[in-house]
Scaffold this motif. Sequence first.
Motif, PDB file in Angstrom:
ATOM      1  N   LYS A   1     -18.261   5.063   0.268  1.00 29.47           N
ATOM      2  CA  LYS A   1     -16.960   4.823   0.883  1.00 29.47           C
ATOM      3  C   LYS A   1     -15.869   5.139  -0.110  1.00 29.47           C
ATOM      4  N   GLN A   2     -14.800   5.746   0.384  1.00 26.58           N
ATOM      5  CA  GLN A   2     -13.642   6.063  -0.457  1.00 26.58           C
ATOM      6  C   GLN A   2     -12.374   5.640   0.279  1.00 26.58           C
ATOM      7  N   PHE A   3     -11.373   5.246  -0.513  1.00 31.23           N
ATOM      8  CA  PHE A   3     -10.064   4.943   0.057  1.00 31.23           C
ATOM      9  C   PHE A   3      -9.368   6.271   0.341  1.00 31.23           C
ATOM     10  N   HIS A   4      -8.829   6.423   1.543  1.00 31.86           N
ATOM     11  CA  HIS A   4      -8.336   7.738   1.950  1.00 31.86           C
ATOM     12  C   HIS A   4      -7.118   8.159   1.119  1.00 31.86           C
ATOM     13  N   TRP A   5      -7.126   9.420   0.729  1.00 30.97           N
ATOM     14  CA  TRP A   5      -6.060   9.958  -0.130  1.00 30.97           C
ATOM     15  C   TRP A   5      -4.692   9.953   0.547  1.00 30.97           C
ATOM     16  N   ALA A   6      -4.650   9.976   1.892  1.00 27.96           N
ATOM     17  CA  ALA A   6      -3.369  10.075   2.600  1.00 27.96           C
ATOM     18  C   ALA A   6      -2.488   8.849   2.391  1.00 27.96           C
TER      19      ALA A   6
ATOM     20  N   VAL B   1      -0.118   2.320  -3.838  1.00 29.31           N
ATOM     21  CA  VAL B   1      -0.930   1.849  -2.713  1.00 29.31           C
ATOM     22  C   VAL B   1      -2.315   2.465  -2.781  1.00 29.31           C
ATOM     23  N   TYR B   2      -2.370   3.763  -3.077  1.00 23.46           N
ATOM     24  CA  TYR B   2      -3.677   4.423  -3.194  1.00 23.46           C
ATOM     25  C   TYR B   2      -4.473   3.856  -4.358  1.00 23.46           C
ATOM     26  N   VAL B   3      -3.820   3.645  -5.492  1.00 26.07           N
ATOM     27  CA  VAL B   3      -4.524   3.145  -6.678  1.00 26.07           C
ATOM     28  C   VAL B   3      -5.136   1.772  -6.399  1.00 26.07           C
ATOM     29  N   VAL B   4      -4.366   0.877  -5.794  1.00 24.83           N
ATOM     30  CA  VAL B   4      -4.864  -0.474  -5.511  1.00 24.83           C
ATOM     31  C   VAL B   4      -5.994  -0.433  -4.477  1.00 24.83           C
ATOM     32  N   GLY B   5      -5.786   0.305  -3.379  1.00 21.49           N
ATOM     33  CA  GLY B   5      -6.824   0.392  -2.358  1.00 21.49           C
ATOM     34  C   GLY B   5      -8.093   1.028  -2.883  1.00 21.49           C
TER      35      GLY B   5
END
Length: 210
Positions: free
Chosen positions: A141-146, A154-158
């Motif tokens: 699973k990966q946090f979506h880049w969008a 937000v991306y870094v934390v998620g």
Amino acid sequence: MSELHTAPAGWYPEPSGTDGQRWWDGTRWTEYATPLSPPTQAQHAPYGSARDARVPDGTPVDTVWIWLIVVLPVVAVIPFFLWDFEGYLQRSMAGDPAAQLSLYRDPMYLASILLGWGAYAASVVFAYFDMVALRKLGYAKQFHWAWTFLWSLVYVVGRTVVVKRQAGHGTAVMWVAITLNVAVLVGTIVWFIAVMANVFGSAIESYPAI
């Protein structure tokens, strides 16, 4: 079959031979049936549960792309602090008609604008590469880049939350990013207050004493 007719009521293997059991009421088969064993729920474990897939020990939790995302906001703001904002305000307050035009000729101001937009676009691209790199490392699973379109932090934390669930560690990048963003915010506020204090101090001194 005669043995079944003398059997007491209870659960017995399906008379058709299929998997499961059927209730014999002592005289006949009923419509009540049940599987031999309940279905497992491992394939339907909720997201974020203890059943989440884990990566092997020693799998990297960071990539070069995530660190580039972390440092980009600091790089983008450096020209802003070198911009002669104080001089611009003083010329504007003095009624200089060319003050606004000089703003767009200031190289540090232009550099700060260009770097700001460039850092934003680069963060989105780097987030995509980071997600691809995590997939290659074995993260299911990966946090979506969008999410980077909203804010790089937000991306870094998620991403940190998702990676930690699968690796068991890897929060350092998040804390570094938060620290740098707070430092930039505080530094900007302090710089702005200092500039405004100097501008208003100079304005007060320029008025003739009564």
